[in-house]
Scaffold this motif. Structure first.
Motif, mmCIF file in Angstrom:
data_model
loop_
_atom_site.group_PDB
_atom_site.id
_atom_site.type_symbol
_atom_site.label_atom_id
_atom_site.label_comp_id
_atom_site.label_asym_id
_atom_site.label_seq_id
_atom_site.Cartn_x
_atom_site.Cartn_y
_atom_site.Cartn_z
ATOM 1 N N LEU A 73 0.625 -1.696 -0.121
ATOM 2 C CA LEU A 73 0.165 0.015 -0.019
ATOM 3 C C LEU A 73 0.893 1.426 -0.126
ATOM 4 N N TYR A 74 1.600 1.128 0.832
ATOM 5 C CA TYR A 74 2.313 2.554 1.167
ATOM 6 C C TYR A 74 3.437 2.765 -0.628
ATOM 7 N N LEU A 75 3.805 1.915 -0.568
ATOM 8 C CA LEU A 75 4.442 2.277 -2.265
ATOM 9 C C LEU A 75 4.337 2.226 -3.275
ATOM 10 N N THR A 76 2.860 2.121 -3.428
ATOM 11 C CA THR A 76 2.159 1.897 -4.748
ATOM 12 C C THR A 76 0.951 2.405 -4.687
ATOM 13 N N SER A 77 1.130 3.967 -2.994
ATOM 14 C CA SER A 77 0.099 5.254 -2.966
ATOM 15 C C SER A 77 0.231 6.410 -3.435
ATOM 16 N N ILE A 117 4.300 12.073 6.254
ATOM 17 C CA ILE A 117 4.893 11.348 7.755
ATOM 18 C C ILE A 117 3.904 10.394 8.577
ATOM 19 N N LEU A 118 2.533 10.797 8.091
ATOM 20 C CA LEU A 118 1.697 10.662 9.151
ATOM 21 C C LEU A 118 1.466 9.337 8.320
ATOM 22 N N GLN A 119 1.554 8.415 6.705
ATOM 23 C CA GLN A 119 1.129 7.738 6.347
ATOM 24 C C GLN A 119 2.442 6.677 6.564
ATOM 25 N N LEU A 120 3.816 7.281 6.473
ATOM 26 C CA LEU A 120 4.917 6.912 7.207
ATOM 27 C C LEU A 120 5.284 6.296 7.976
ATOM 28 N N MET A 121 4.305 6.786 9.006
ATOM 29 C CA MET A 121 4.291 6.496 10.659
ATOM 30 C C MET A 121 3.406 5.439 10.828
ATOM 31 N N THR A 122 2.219 5.316 9.935
ATOM 32 C CA THR A 122 1.249 4.654 10.520
ATOM 33 C C THR A 122 1.765 3.507 9.525
ATOM 34 N N ALA A 123 2.571 3.245 8.412
ATOM 35 C CA ALA A 123 3.335 1.791 7.976
ATOM 36 C C ALA A 123 4.027 1.819 8.536
ATOM 37 N N MET A 178 -7.313 -4.598 7.725
ATOM 38 C CA MET A 178 -6.251 -3.837 7.587
ATOM 39 C C MET A 178 -7.058 -2.790 6.482
ATOM 40 N N LEU A 179 -8.670 -2.368 6.847
ATOM 41 C CA LEU A 179 -9.437 -1.760 6.685
ATOM 42 C C LEU A 179 -8.683 -0.117 6.435
ATOM 43 N N SER A 180 -8.760 0.072 7.609
ATOM 44 C CA SER A 180 -8.596 1.273 8.021
ATOM 45 C C SER A 180 -6.983 2.215 7.394
ATOM 46 N N VAL A 181 -6.150 0.719 7.645
ATOM 47 C CA VAL A 181 -5.231 1.574 7.103
ATOM 48 C C VAL A 181 -4.964 1.914 5.919
ATOM 49 N N TYR A 182 -6.028 1.335 4.803
ATOM 50 C CA TYR A 182 -5.362 1.325 4.066
ATOM 51 C C TYR A 182 -5.932 2.849 3.693
ATOM 52 N N GLY A 183 -7.588 2.392 4.278
ATOM 53 C CA GLY A 183 -7.626 4.488 4.136
ATOM 54 C C GLY A 183 -6.652 5.293 4.497
ATOM 55 N N ILE A 184 -6.229 5.085 5.428
ATOM 56 C CA ILE A 184 -5.112 6.062 5.681
ATOM 57 C C ILE A 184 -3.579 6.431 5.363
ATOM 58 N N ILE A 185 -3.726 5.200 4.869
ATOM 59 C CA ILE A 185 -2.068 4.922 3.664
ATOM 60 C C ILE A 185 -2.731 5.324 2.589
ATOM 61 N N ASN A 186 -3.985 5.117 1.361
ATOM 62 C CA ASN A 186 -4.089 5.001 0.435
ATOM 63 C C ASN A 186 -4.534 7.015 -0.018
ATOM 64 N N ARG A 187 -5.383 7.066 1.205
ATOM 65 C CA ARG A 187 -5.342 8.743 0.576
ATOM 66 C C ARG A 187 -4.299 9.657 0.488
ATOM 67 N N GLY A 207 -1.501 12.514 0.266
ATOM 68 C CA GLY A 207 -0.771 13.521 0.730
ATOM 69 C C GLY A 207 -0.869 14.650 1.560
ATOM 70 N N MET A 208 -0.715 14.848 2.519
ATOM 71 C CA MET A 208 -0.691 16.686 3.035
ATOM 72 C C MET A 208 0.504 16.594 3.140
ATOM 73 N N ASP A 209 0.364 18.278 2.829
ATOM 74 C CA ASP A 209 2.425 18.959 2.984
ATOM 75 C C ASP A 209 1.990 19.816 4.754
ATOM 76 N N THR A 210 0.803 19.718 5.198
ATOM 77 C CA THR A 210 0.899 20.004 6.606
ATOM 78 C C THR A 210 -0.910 18.823 7.212
ATOM 79 N N ILE A 211 -0.089 18.924 8.050
ATOM 80 C CA ILE A 211 -0.924 18.294 8.921
ATOM 81 C C ILE A 211 -1.342 18.339 10.248
ATOM 82 N N PRO A 212 -2.183 18.444 10.819
ATOM 83 C CA PRO A 212 -2.395 19.413 12.213
ATOM 84 C C PRO A 212 -1.840 17.805 13.202
ATOM 85 N N TRP A 213 -1.857 18.581 14.546
ATOM 86 C CA TRP A 213 -1.119 17.271 15.385
ATOM 87 C C TRP A 213 -2.096 16.813 16.129
#
Length: 251
Positions: free
Chosen positions: A40-44, A49-55, A107-116, A118-124
């Motif tokens: 998921l991560y390599l094809t998204s 950084i949120l997606q990376l930390m999730t992965a 893995m459904l929720s992980v799919y939803g997070i990683i597959n969205r 990417g964001m330049d700015t992410i709230p803390w």
């Protein structure tokens, strides 16, 4: 993602069936999470950084569980759950099929997070679940380590576990697992829309599975069969929280 899970489990099912071995079953379960997460991560595309930390968290979870389960089956040699399935293509294959589908569901929720996108700015506060996910991973690790040390000691032979974190929960490893998956799914609250909230079926599925199907009920039944007549075990059951670690209740 479902196809990848089916293929990975299908390949090792055939190997396990031909060799009539239980070695690959649990390690394939945990490693399928790692494979799907990396896929998921390599094809998204663009990631943040949120997606990376999730992965990273899911990969750590997979390797931790996989390492423990592989070590355990190497030492116990045979997983008696499969005594009535190992020689049957249908029964053994059905277990592997359910395992593949279960990994996909969790893995459904992980799919939803990683597959969205990417964001330049992410709230803390998007990251608020990460420390709790790591806490859940730590609880699982400590619980398994404490139980292994106890079972390996002379006083642990034929006895039930009730020290360390097991003093506060009869199934702290399952609590850690549930905490991990709910926490890793937490960021979805802020950006899932409409039917995307169905991705939360992932942590709900693993929680219900562990609490009511393949986790707690099976071990409670096994423990009752072994120590049900032991007054000390009866007291442990009455005074110790089932899943969530908590202070002792009065007998």
């Amino acid at each position: 993602m479902l196809l990848a899970s089916l293929v990975a489990n299908g390949i090792f099912f055939i190997i396990a069936l031909l060799l009539k071995t239980d070695v690959f079953t649990d390690i394939t379960y945990s490693m399928t999470f790692v494979i799907l997460t990396l896929f998921l991560y390599l094809t998204s595309g663009k990631t943040d950084i949120l997606q990376l930390m999730t992965a990273i968290c899911v990969v750590l979870w997979g390797f931790r569980l996989g390492g423990y389960l592989l070590w355990r089956i190497i030492h116990i040699k045979v997983d008696h759950r499969f005594d009535d399935k190992r020689d049957s293509f249908i029964r053994f294959g059905s277990f592997w099929l359910l395992q593949a589908v279960a990994v996909w569901a969790v893995m459904l929720s992980v799919y939803g997070i990683i597959n969205r996108p990417g964001m330049d700015t992410i709230p803390w506060y998007f990251f608020a679940g990460i420390p709790f996910a790591l806490l859940g991973l730590l609880i699982e690790t400590v619980a398994d380590l404490q139980k292994y040390k106890f079972k390996s000691s002379p006083e642990g032979k034929g006895a039930f576990m009730r020290t360390g974190i097991w003093k506060y929960s009869r199934h702290p490893n399952y609590f850690g697992d549930m905490l991990f998956w709910w926490s890793i799914s937490f960021p979805g609250i802020f950006f899932f829309k409409g039917f995307e909230f169905l991705y939360f079926l992932g942590p709900l599925f693993i929680s219900l599975l562990l609490r009511f199907v393949s986790g707690v009920p099976l071990l409670e039944k096994s423990s009752q069969a072994k120590w049900g007549d032991d007054p000390e075990f009866q007291e442990y059951q009455k005074t110790t929280s089932l899943v969530i670690p908590w202070f002792k209740k009065k007998a």
